[in-house]
Design a protein around this motif. Structure first.
Motif, PDB file in Angstrom:
ATOM      1  N   THR A  40       0.834  -1.205   0.000  1.00 27.21           N
ATOM      2  CA  THR A  40       0.000   0.000   0.000  1.00 27.21           C
ATOM      3  C   THR A  40       0.869   1.255   0.000  1.00 27.21           C
ATOM      4  N   ALA A  41       2.014   1.187   0.708  1.00 27.12           N
ATOM      5  CA  ALA A  41       2.918   2.340   0.787  1.00 27.12           C
ATOM      6  C   ALA A  41       3.749   2.514  -0.482  1.00 27.12           C
ATOM      7  N   GLY A  42       3.769   1.502  -1.345  1.00 25.66           N
ATOM      8  CA  GLY A  42       4.464   1.646  -2.614  1.00 25.66           C
ATOM      9  C   GLY A  42       5.809   0.962  -2.713  1.00 25.66           C
ATOM     10  N   ALA A  43       6.087   0.006  -1.818  1.00 28.48           N
ATOM     11  CA  ALA A  43       7.362  -0.725  -1.877  1.00 28.48           C
ATOM     12  C   ALA A  43       7.106  -2.197  -2.210  1.00 28.48           C
ATOM     13  N   GLU A  44       8.167  -2.880  -2.613  1.00 27.20           N
ATOM     14  CA  GLU A  44       8.076  -4.293  -2.984  1.00 27.20           C
ATOM     15  C   GLU A  44       8.778  -5.144  -1.926  1.00 27.20           C
ATOM     16  N   THR A  45       8.049  -6.138  -1.399  1.00 23.71           N
ATOM     17  CA  THR A  45       8.637  -7.032  -0.405  1.00 23.71           C
ATOM     18  C   THR A  45       9.470  -8.107  -1.106  1.00 23.71           C
ATOM     19  N   VAL A  46      10.747  -8.190  -0.744  1.00 21.17           N
ATOM     20  CA  VAL A  46      11.657  -9.172  -1.350  1.00 21.17           C
ATOM     21  C   VAL A  46      11.867 -10.362  -0.411  1.00 21.17           C
ATOM     22  N   PHE A  47      12.039 -10.079   0.902  1.00 21.56           N
ATOM     23  CA  PHE A  47      12.224 -11.140   1.886  1.00 21.56           C
ATOM     24  C   PHE A  47      11.378 -10.856   3.122  1.00 21.56           C
ATOM     25  N   LYS A  48      10.970 -11.945   3.789  1.00 17.40           N
ATOM     26  CA  LYS A  48      10.322 -11.835   5.102  1.00 17.40           C
ATOM     27  C   LYS A  48      11.110 -12.701   6.079  1.00 17.40           C
ATOM     28  N   GLU A  69      23.601 -10.977  10.083  1.00 15.71           N
ATOM     29  CA  GLU A  69      23.188 -11.871   8.991  1.00 15.71           C
ATOM     30  C   GLU A  69      22.323 -11.123   7.982  1.00 15.71           C
ATOM     31  N   ILE A  70      21.358 -10.348   8.527  1.00 15.68           N
ATOM     32  CA  ILE A  70      20.443  -9.597   7.659  1.00 15.68           C
ATOM     33  C   ILE A  70      21.189  -8.515   6.889  1.00 15.68           C
ATOM     34  N   ALA A  71      22.214  -7.938   7.497  1.00 12.82           N
ATOM     35  CA  ALA A  71      23.018  -6.915   6.811  1.00 12.82           C
ATOM     36  C   ALA A  71      23.649  -7.491   5.544  1.00 12.82           C
ATOM     37  N   GLN A  72      24.125  -8.742   5.619  1.00  9.41           N
ATOM     38  CA  GLN A  72      24.704  -9.394   4.447  1.00  9.41           C
ATOM     39  C   GLN A  72      23.634  -9.647   3.382  1.00  9.41           C
ATOM     40  N   LEU A  73      22.438 -10.079   3.841  1.00  8.52           N
ATOM     41  CA  LEU A  73      21.323 -10.347   2.933  1.00  8.52           C
ATOM     42  C   LEU A  73      20.922  -9.063   2.195  1.00  8.52           C
ATOM     43  N   ILE A  74      20.908  -7.963   2.926  1.00  5.73           N
ATOM     44  CA  ILE A  74      20.564  -6.653   2.354  1.00  5.73           C
ATOM     45  C   ILE A  74      21.558  -6.260   1.266  1.00  5.73           C
ATOM     46  N   GLU A  75      22.831  -6.445   1.559  1.00  6.79           N
ATOM     47  CA  GLU A  75      23.895  -6.053   0.621  1.00  6.79           C
ATOM     48  C   GLU A  75      23.852  -6.895  -0.643  1.00  6.79           C
ATOM     49  N   LEU A  76      23.635  -8.209  -0.480  1.00  8.71           N
ATOM     50  CA  LEU A  76      23.646  -9.123  -1.624  1.00  8.71           C
ATOM     51  C   LEU A  76      22.424  -8.959  -2.533  1.00  8.71           C
ATOM     52  N   ASN A  78      20.433  -6.038  -2.891  1.00  7.74           N
ATOM     53  CA  ASN A  78      20.083  -4.655  -3.241  1.00  7.74           C
ATOM     54  C   ASN A  78      18.784  -4.201  -2.559  1.00  7.74           C
ATOM     55  N   ILE A  79      18.707  -4.427  -1.250  1.00  8.21           N
ATOM     56  CA  ILE A  79      17.549  -3.994  -0.458  1.00  8.21           C
ATOM     57  C   ILE A  79      17.749  -2.538  -0.042  1.00  8.21           C
ATOM     58  N   GLN A  80      16.717  -1.711  -0.252  1.00  3.00           N
ATOM     59  CA  GLN A  80      16.830  -0.290   0.134  1.00  3.00           C
ATOM     60  C   GLN A  80      16.110   0.044   1.438  1.00  3.00           C
ATOM     61  N   LEU A  81      15.245  -0.862   1.888  1.00  5.06           N
ATOM     62  CA  LEU A  81      14.344  -0.526   2.985  1.00  5.06           C
ATOM     63  C   LEU A  81      14.179  -1.714   3.930  1.00  5.06           C
ATOM     64  N   VAL A  82      14.273  -1.452   5.237  1.00  8.19           N
ATOM     65  CA  VAL A  82      14.101  -2.499   6.247  1.00  8.19           C
ATOM     66  C   VAL A  82      12.909  -2.103   7.133  1.00  8.19           C
ATOM     67  N   ILE A  83      11.903  -2.986   7.197  1.00  4.80           N
ATOM     68  CA  ILE A  83      10.676  -2.664   7.931  1.00  4.80           C
ATOM     69  C   ILE A  83      10.457  -3.703   9.028  1.00  4.80           C
ATOM     70  N   PHE A  84      10.263  -3.235  10.257  1.00  3.06           N
ATOM     71  CA  PHE A  84      10.012  -4.104  11.407  1.00  3.06           C
ATOM     72  C   PHE A  84       8.525  -4.094  11.755  1.00  3.06           C
ATOM     73  N   ASP A  85       8.023  -5.248  12.190  1.00  3.63           N
ATOM     74  CA  ASP A  85       6.589  -5.359  12.499  1.00  3.63           C
ATOM     75  C   ASP A  85       6.244  -4.784  13.868  1.00  3.63           C
ATOM     76  N   ASP A  86       7.236  -4.447  14.657  1.00  2.00           N
ATOM     77  CA  ASP A  86       6.994  -3.837  15.969  1.00  2.00           C
ATOM     78  C   ASP A  86       7.687  -2.490  16.036  1.00  2.00           C
ATOM     79  N   ASP A  87       7.276  -1.683  17.006  1.00  2.00           N
ATOM     80  CA  ASP A  87       7.898  -0.371  17.179  1.00  2.00           C
ATOM     81  C   ASP A  87       9.308  -0.519  17.746  1.00  2.00           C
ATOM     82  N   LEU A  88      10.214   0.271  17.231  1.00  2.00           N
ATOM     83  CA  LEU A  88      11.602   0.293  17.693  1.00  2.00           C
ATOM     84  C   LEU A  88      11.834   1.538  18.537  1.00  2.00           C
TER      85      LEU A  88
END
Length: 427
Positions: A40-48, A69-76, A78-88
């Motif tokens: 809805t916000a206009g982004a594409e989900t690549v991994f969950k 681990e996730i940092a490596q996944l992001i780099e490999l 080309n992830i631009q956005l990281v979204i958490f399901d809970d408040d940080l």
């Protein structure tokens, strides 16, 4: 001819933490909902990613090892956005941004961003800006400079474009100004609603995408926007519904509720949600075809409690029965929610029965009376005009015959005044 190239969607990774409070199936459903919010916000989900941990890590939320681990996944990938399901909290945001070197959004930030893109009226825009600034204030760090206008994309709408690097003192001043503006808007809304005191009012509430706007259109022959999207409706809309000749109620649609709805958002939307607080009847619309509709009911009931509206007359309306694959749910609902009704707003199934339920409630709320008042009691006649809808007046030699319709509450008040004025005798 100029060829317009479509703006590529930002690629996102979604992250949820399981602490044992919910089952794995529920957490996966929460992640699916987060994916819908992301779309809805206009982004594409690549991994969950689902991380199991007894409690959130105070520094990295999901723990430093998992974050690396996730940092490596992001780099490999080309992830631009990281979204958490809970408040940080601000510390977690700061640490994760430093590690990932990407935009970090939590659920509240994502919902606020969607609201910012959907706000159309001055009231909604004011409410959203206030909620966003209150959300951003404790999170102001130099790491947010990537949210400048030149980058665009989700997480950058509304005040996020211009306020991130603004001094906290200026933001607090803006928050104060917005609150003043909302008070003025609220007083204007009270003036509008005061003209509705002679009508019974019903308000549609429900989990987002439960079908409230579709039901509103079906009941009142309206053409409100009814999309299969989260938060398609932000501003409350009111329409008249005729139940029988001379028997009308006012029906209002509201913004959909959702789990983990940001507190600032509920507070900022107070004036919009006043239609819930002022309503005589709550029409709670539930998507019966959703596997987790019982959890959705709890979310809505909890939000109603936050609005001090949990004790109002409520009809639970189970919608989308035409989408139901497991028909045993109908028996479950009938047994566990005996005062409810099962419908399809899309196909018009059981709508007449719903109108009959509303008509019965109308007749409980409103009464018709006929009374003879001496001509010299002109103040009493004037008072009846103020407190009721006068249907008929006939003048006789010594009395005025008045037939009126009013709410049961106003009728008791009229009777009390008539006794005090000795027009009626005390029973």
């Amino acid at each position: 001819m100029i060829e317009l190239k479509p703006i590529p969607k930002e690629r996102a990774i979604l992250i949820a933490l399981s602490t044992g409070e919910f089952t794995k199936g529920q957490i996966e459903e929460h992640l699916d909902e987060l994916e819908l919010l992301t779309d809805t916000a206009g982004a594409e989900t690549v991994f969950k990613v689902l991380q199991e941990k007894s409690k959130p890590d105070p520094a990295y939320f999901i723990g430093k090892g998992k974050a690396e681990e996730i940092a490596q996944l992001i780099e490999l990938n080309n992830i631009q956005l990281v979204i958490f399901d809970d408040d940080l909290n601000p510390t977690q945001v700061r640490n994760l941004e430093k590690l990932f070197e990407r935009k970090i959004l939590d659920r509240s930030g994502l919902i606020l961003d969607i609201f910012a893109s959907h706000a159309k009226t001055r009231e909604a825009k004011t409410q959203i800006e206030l909620a966003q600034l209150q959300y951003l204030l404790p999170r102001l760090t130099r790491a947010w400079t990537h949210l400048s206008k030149q980058y665009g994309g989700i997480g950058t709408k509304g005040p996020g474009e211009t306020q991130i690097e603004t001094d906290r003192r200026i933001i607090r001043a803006r928050i104060s100004k917005l609150k003043e503006n909302l008070k003025k808007i609220e007083s204007q809304q009270l003036t509008k609603s005061s003209g509705r005191k002679d009508f019974i009012t019903a308000t549609l509430v429900g989990y987002t995408n439960a079908g409230k706007s579709t039901l509103m259109n079906r009941l009142t022959n309206s053409d409100l926007l009814a999309e299969d999207k989260l938060f398609a409706t932000l501003d409350s809309t009111t329409r008249a519904l005729t139940l029988a000749k001379g028997k009308n109620i006012l029906v209002s649609d509201t913004v959909g509720f959702i789990r983990k709805l940001p507190h600032h958002l509920v507070a900022s939307f107070k004036s919009t949600l006043n239609v819930v607080k002022d309503a005589d009847i709550i029409l709670h619309v539930i998507d019966i075809s959703n596997e987790y509709f019982e959890e959705h009911i709890k979310v809505v009931d909890d939000t109603l409690e936050e609005l001090n509206s949990q004790k109002k007359t409520q009809i639970k309306i189970f919608n989308k029965v035409d989408n139901l694959k497991d028909k045993s749910k109908i028996d479950f609902v009938t047994q566990n929610f005996p005062e409810s009704i099962i419908i399809s707003a899309e196909r018009g199934i059981n709508i007449n029965n719903l109108k009959n339920i509303l008509l019965n409630l109308y007749e409980k709320y409103f009464v018709e009376e006929e009374i003879f008042i001496p001509h010299e009691k002109s103040k009493v006649i004037s008072m009846i005009h103020e407190l009721s809808d006068v249907i008929q007046i006939k003048y006789h030699d010594e009395t005025t015959q008045i037939k009126y319709r009013t709410s049961a509450v106003n009728n008791n008040l009229i009777k009390k005044i008539l006794i005090e004025e000795k027009v009626l005798e005390q029973k």
